[in-house]
Every structure is written in C-alpha cells, then in structure tokens.
Design a protein around this motif. Structure first.
Motif, PDB file in Angstrom:
ATOM      1  N   LEU A 232      49.263 -57.175 -31.098  1.00  0.00           N
ATOM      2  CA  LEU A 232      50.159 -57.776 -32.088  1.00  0.00           C
ATOM      3  C   LEU A 232      49.526 -57.783 -33.476  1.00  0.00           C
ATOM      4  CD1 LEU A 232      51.513 -60.818 -30.039  1.00  0.00           C
ATOM      5  CD2 LEU A 232      52.837 -58.831 -30.808  1.00  0.00           C
ATOM      6  N   ALA A 233      48.230 -58.080 -33.531  1.00  0.00           N
ATOM      7  CA  ALA A 233      47.535 -58.094 -34.819  1.00  0.00           C
ATOM      8  C   ALA A 233      47.528 -56.707 -35.445  1.00  0.00           C
ATOM      9  CB  ALA A 233      46.107 -58.606 -34.629  1.00  0.00           C
ATOM     10  N   ALA A 234      47.305 -55.668 -34.626  1.00  0.00           N
ATOM     11  CA  ALA A 234      47.315 -54.302 -35.135  1.00  0.00           C
ATOM     12  C   ALA A 234      48.708 -53.928 -35.632  1.00  0.00           C
ATOM     13  CB  ALA A 234      46.861 -53.335 -34.043  1.00  0.00           C
ATOM     14  N   ARG A 245      42.915 -51.261 -41.321  1.00  0.00           N
ATOM     15  CA  ARG A 245      42.635 -52.554 -40.697  1.00  0.00           C
ATOM     16  C   ARG A 245      43.109 -52.566 -39.255  1.00  0.00           C
ATOM     17  NH1 ARG A 245      41.839 -57.712 -42.622  1.00  0.00           N
ATOM     18  NH2 ARG A 245      40.703 -56.634 -44.262  1.00  0.00           N
ATOM     19  N   ALA A 246      44.251 -51.926 -38.986  1.00  0.00           N
ATOM     20  CA  ALA A 246      44.759 -51.852 -37.617  1.00  0.00           C
ATOM     21  C   ALA A 246      43.769 -51.108 -36.723  1.00  0.00           C
ATOM     22  CB  ALA A 246      46.119 -51.158 -37.593  1.00  0.00           C
ATOM     23  N   LEU A 250      41.678 -52.529 -33.382  1.00  0.00           N
ATOM     24  CA  LEU A 250      41.703 -51.862 -32.082  1.00  0.00           C
ATOM     25  C   LEU A 250      40.299 -51.458 -31.645  1.00  0.00           C
ATOM     26  CD1 LEU A 250      44.866 -49.652 -32.652  1.00  0.00           C
ATOM     27  CD2 LEU A 250      44.702 -51.671 -31.168  1.00  0.00           C
ATOM     28  N   ASP A 251      39.475 -51.010 -32.598  1.00  0.00           N
ATOM     29  CA  ASP A 251      38.097 -50.638 -32.264  1.00  0.00           C
ATOM     30  C   ASP A 251      37.288 -51.857 -31.834  1.00  0.00           C
ATOM     31  OD1 ASP A 251      38.568 -47.991 -32.815  1.00  0.00           O
ATOM     32  OD2 ASP A 251      37.815 -48.101 -34.876  1.00  0.00           O
ATOM     33  N   SER A 273      49.281 -42.681 -40.117  1.00  0.00           N
ATOM     34  CA  SER A 273      49.633 -43.373 -41.352  1.00  0.00           C
ATOM     35  C   SER A 273      48.517 -43.335 -42.362  1.00  0.00           C
ATOM     36  CB  SER A 273      49.988 -44.839 -41.048  1.00  0.00           C
ATOM     37  OG  SER A 273      51.076 -44.918 -40.162  1.00  0.00           O
ATOM     38  N   GLY A 274      47.271 -43.301 -41.871  1.00  0.00           N
ATOM     39  CA  GLY A 274      46.136 -43.329 -42.769  1.00  0.00           C
ATOM     40  C   GLY A 274      45.713 -41.971 -43.271  1.00  0.00           C
ATOM     41  N   SER A 275      46.297 -40.925 -42.726  1.00  0.00           N
ATOM     42  CA  SER A 275      45.893 -39.562 -43.111  1.00  0.00           C
ATOM     43  C   SER A 275      46.641 -39.086 -44.342  1.00  0.00           C
ATOM     44  CB  SER A 275      46.130 -38.610 -41.953  1.00  0.00           C
ATOM     45  OG  SER A 275      47.498 -38.591 -41.606  1.00  0.00           O
TER      46      SER A 275
END
Length: 275
Positions: A232-234, A245-246, A250-251, A273-275
């Motif tokens: 949920l946080a991710a 941050r997501a 997860l890591d 999304s980050g790429s």
C-alpha cells in the motif's frame, strides 16, 4: 465542512490524525523525560506544539482533525442512529445542533481535546516557572535585609513544579489511553494507502510514539498480512509521482520475488515510471 467532502477525503484526515498524534506523543514524552531529570519543561517547545489561532501548532491541528473526523455527520445519512449525543457549536452557515458519535469516536475525540486543553495549562506553568519562579529564586539572594518580603512567596516555586508534574501525568495518561482507542479505531482503515506510506516512511517515529502498542497497531490494520503495509505504501508513492521512493520501499521490505505477485507488478510499474 460538509459530510460528503469529509467522506471523500477521509483517508487524508485519518493519516493526519495518526501522524500528528505521533508527533504530539513524542514531544510530550521528551518533556516528561526532561522534567524527571531536571524538574523543568520548555515553554518554547510547548508554545510551538500548541501554536495559536492564526498559526496553529501540531497539537491544535490534531484537535481540529479529531473534531472534523468524529463530529461531522455524513450528508447522505438522515439519521445517525444510536450513539453518544454531542452538542455541536458551529461557526459555519449550518446551525448549532446535536451530532451522534459512536463510543470509540467519542472517547478518542474527548481524549485529544482534554489533553490539548490540559497542555495549555502546562504551557502556562512552564512560563510561570521560567519567568517568575526562577526570578523569585534569583531575587532571594539579592534583597539584603528584605528577606521577609519573599518568605511568603517562596512556597510558590515548589507549588508550580508540583502542578507541572500533575499536569504532565494527566496528559500522558490520557494520551496513552487514546493510543489504545486509536488502535481500535484503525481496524477499519487497513486499505488507507496514505496512512501506510506514513507508517513506512516514519517507522521510527511511529514505533517511539506507540511503544508497546506498535505491534497491535499493525495487527489491527493488516492482520497477519504483513506485506500489505509495504504494498500500500508503494502504491501511494506511485500515485504521488514518486516511483523511486516506491522502489526503495519494496527493496527495504525484502519481499520475495514471486512472478506475477503484486510486489512484482508494482516494481515493474515503478521502474517503468522512473525510466
């Protein structure tokens, strides 16, 4: 504030309630330790914690959030049914009237409001000690032959300190009871992504504030599904445009790399999304 608007934004208010409760508890626990060690508390800290009407502090915002959450009746409900009646004073266009609160909401709302106003008294004691009790002690050694003018006032120094101790004890007792109520209240909020994000990113603060009740807090929200908190946080980070941050969440959670799992789906979405 209308009930319909509150319902649409309730997840934010609940997140704010938990966040500010943690900050208030942490600040007052620190002042309690200071008082135990040195017999004093900080007027400046309490002044900033409470704030004022034009610049509300975190405790004032917490009180207002509790009132909004627990005293606003949904526009879609004509009859709130059985509950604890509360006379609601309104400064808005809607008239004063009665609202219903269930038992958990009502007592949690009461605890936060009571602790806030008790803290206002505590702030005044801190001011008295800093500016008047200390001044009296300073004058006692410099009045020459006029010691008798101070003797009747000397007991006030100890009385101020005793009053401070009693108020601190009451505030911490009420907030501790409120924490237990907050855990029960949150049982129905396990799908709140904004709350999950706060719990993960501010884990140290939450653990410090909830103490022995921290495990019960997570159990109330997520049951035996410990992974749900991080998922949920991710999701909340992705919704907020923070894929990096997501990925970190997860890591850090070290979730097993199961193909087709929700964790893997979120990871691929974050990487894309980050790429």
């Amino acid at each position: 504030m209308t009930g319909r608007w509150l319902t649409a934004n309730k997840h934010i208010f609940v997140r704010d309630l938990v966040r500010d409760y943690c900050h208030v508890c942490a600040a007052l626990d620190e002042q309690n330790r200071r008082f135990a060690q040195a017999g004093t508390i900080s007027y400046a800290v309490l002044r900033d914690l409470l704030g004022e009407a034009i610049r509300k502090g975190v405790f004032w915002r917490l009180k207002d959030t509790a009132h909004h959450l627990f005293r606003t009746v949904s526009d879609d409900v004509e009859d709130a049914g059985d509950g604890i009646l509360l006379w609601q004073y309104s400064s808005e266009k809607t008239p004063d009237g009665l609202v219903h609160q269930n038992a958990i909401d009502a007592v949690l709302d009461w605890c936060i409001g009571y602790a806030f106003h008790e803290c206002v008294k505590l702030k005044e004691d801190a001011f008295q000690h800093q500016h008047y009790a200390n001044r009296l002690v300073q004058m006692s050694g410099r009045v020459g032959g006029y010691e008798n003018t101070l003797l009747p006032l000397a007991p006030l120094v100890d009385q101020t300190r005793e009053s401070t101790g009693r108020e601190l004890k009451r505030i911490l007792h009420v907030l501790d009871h409120g924490r237990a109520l907050l855990v029960r209240y949150l049982q129905n909020h396990g799908d709140n992504r904004q709350l999950a994000r706060f719990l993960v990113t501010e884990k140290a603060l939450v653990r410090r504030a909830f103490g022995a009740q921290y495990a019960g807090l997570l159990e109330a929200l997520y049951g035996a599904d410990g992974e749900r908190l991080y998922l949920l946080a991710a999701e909340a980070c992705l919704e907020g445009g923070r894929p990096e941050r997501a990925l970190k969440i997860l890591d850090d959670a070290a979730l097993p790399p199961v193909p087709g799992s929700e964790a893997e789906r979120l990871r691929r979405l974050a990487e894309t999304s980050g790429s």
